[in-house]
Design a protein around this motif. Sequence first.
Motif, PDB file in Angstrom:
ATOM      1  N   LYS A 285      -4.534  -1.802 -11.942  1.00 54.03           N
ATOM      2  CA  LYS A 285      -5.748  -1.426 -12.855  1.00 54.03           C
ATOM      3  C   LYS A 285      -5.463  -1.930 -14.634  1.00 54.03           C
TER       4      LYS A 285
ATOM      5  N   ASP B 172       5.566   2.778  -4.081  1.00 59.99           N
ATOM      6  CA  ASP B 172       5.187   4.997  -5.132  1.00 59.99           C
ATOM      7  C   ASP B 172       4.435   4.066  -6.566  1.00 59.99           C
ATOM      8  N   ASP B 173       4.136   2.800  -6.919  1.00 59.63           N
ATOM      9  CA  ASP B 173       3.258   3.062  -7.835  1.00 59.63           C
ATOM     10  C   ASP B 173       1.803   2.579  -7.559  1.00 59.63           C
ATOM     11  N   SER B 174       1.525   2.790  -6.213  1.00 65.86           N
ATOM     12  CA  SER B 174      -0.069   2.372  -4.975  1.00 65.86           C
ATOM     13  C   SER B 174      -1.131   2.551  -5.654  1.00 65.86           C
ATOM     14  N   ARG B 175      -1.230   3.202  -6.601  1.00 67.40           N
ATOM     15  CA  ARG B 175      -2.102   3.782  -7.277  1.00 67.40           C
ATOM     16  C   ARG B 175      -2.501   3.165  -8.762  1.00 67.40           C
ATOM     17  N   ASP B 176      -1.782   2.480  -9.292  1.00 62.47           N
ATOM     18  CA  ASP B 176      -2.034   1.825 -10.189  1.00 62.47           C
ATOM     19  C   ASP B 176      -3.307   0.440  -9.823  1.00 62.47           C
ATOM     20  N   TRP B 177      -3.568   0.063  -8.563  1.00 63.80           N
ATOM     21  CA  TRP B 177      -3.711  -0.849  -7.972  1.00 63.80           C
ATOM     22  C   TRP B 177      -4.641  -0.175  -7.160  1.00 63.80           C
ATOM     23  N   TYR B 178      -5.736  -1.351  -7.237  1.00 66.45           N
ATOM     24  CA  TYR B 178      -7.055  -1.156  -6.189  1.00 66.45           C
ATOM     25  C   TYR B 178      -7.261  -2.430  -5.524  1.00 66.45           C
TER      26      TYR B 178
ATOM     27  N   ARG C 242       0.896  -1.180   0.307  1.00 69.40           N
ATOM     28  CA  ARG C 242      -0.132   0.029   0.212  1.00 69.40           C
ATOM     29  C   ARG C 242       0.760   1.696   0.208  1.00 69.40           C
TER      30      ARG C 242
ATOM     31  N   GLU D  71     -14.873   6.588  -9.837  1.00 65.77           N
ATOM     32  CA  GLU D  71     -13.834   8.048 -10.895  1.00 65.77           C
ATOM     33  C   GLU D  71     -15.211   8.703 -11.306  1.00 65.77           C
TER      34      GLU D  71
END
Length: 287
Positions: A143, A99-105, A96, A270
């Motif tokens: 994502k 750095d790439d956590s925004r690319d995951w859900y 969590r 979104e």
Amino acid sequence: MFALRRLARITISRNARFFSISPPRRRQTLGTVAAVTVASVVAGTLGAIYPPPPIAILFPRAAPGPPAEPDSPQSIAYSQSLEEQLQALPYLQSLRGQDDSRDWYETRPYKDFPEERRVNNLTAGALRGPGRLALTPLIRVRKDESESIVFIHLGRGLCGHDGIVHGGLLATLLDETLARTAIINLPEKVGVTAQLSLNYRAPTMADQFVVIKTRIQEVKGRKATVIGRVEDLKGTILVEASAMFVQPRYAKLLHSAQLRKQMGEPPSDEPILLADGQDLNPGHKHR
């Protein structure tokens, strides 16, 4: 007379050496015995608490069964405790924080699954509960739907050999987690298992969290190929798997919305951007 005195001095000298050497030797022997005894007790205690894998497999420790009633206060408290442990796992926390956590859900399969369908489902119903699959899996998904990381707790009631999770149960979990990655990449989001290949690398001990990692390999028309593996929290590979899923020709006739709820849908966070005066429901006849 002089000879007798000399002999007496020699005898006394020898006796003095004898008595000056013997006590240290006795103390050294007693100290060695005490050290060996203490080491044996410590080793035995640690071995009982943390048995090495072969010993744990051949002579598993007895464990109490799960609470008899899944809805009892004890069962609820047990599941809540496991959920707290899950959320606090260092590995999950590190994912969590990447750095790439925004690319995951994240999603939880079966969370919104209807009760009338859940009760007739294997992993959502029959195997669900304290001591078995006490928690719904927590899935972190890229994502672009190319890979996922699944956290699952395996209870003691899922064993084949006492203390070791049944290999068929692991095959079932791999089939479902691999299927999710494959199906969500198929055109109609519906698929069935065509081929599943497993390689069991190490025994999977019960009463622990495991991680299932999946990755899409190829999508070609109505076919999707996926690979995956089961690991413990130390990164030890327990099972490796590969599978092919095929979208049936009658896919459009199936209730794909229910399947998506079963698998765990991506969050719909979104924002909706509307132009000034845009109609949200153009098919409706306004009066």
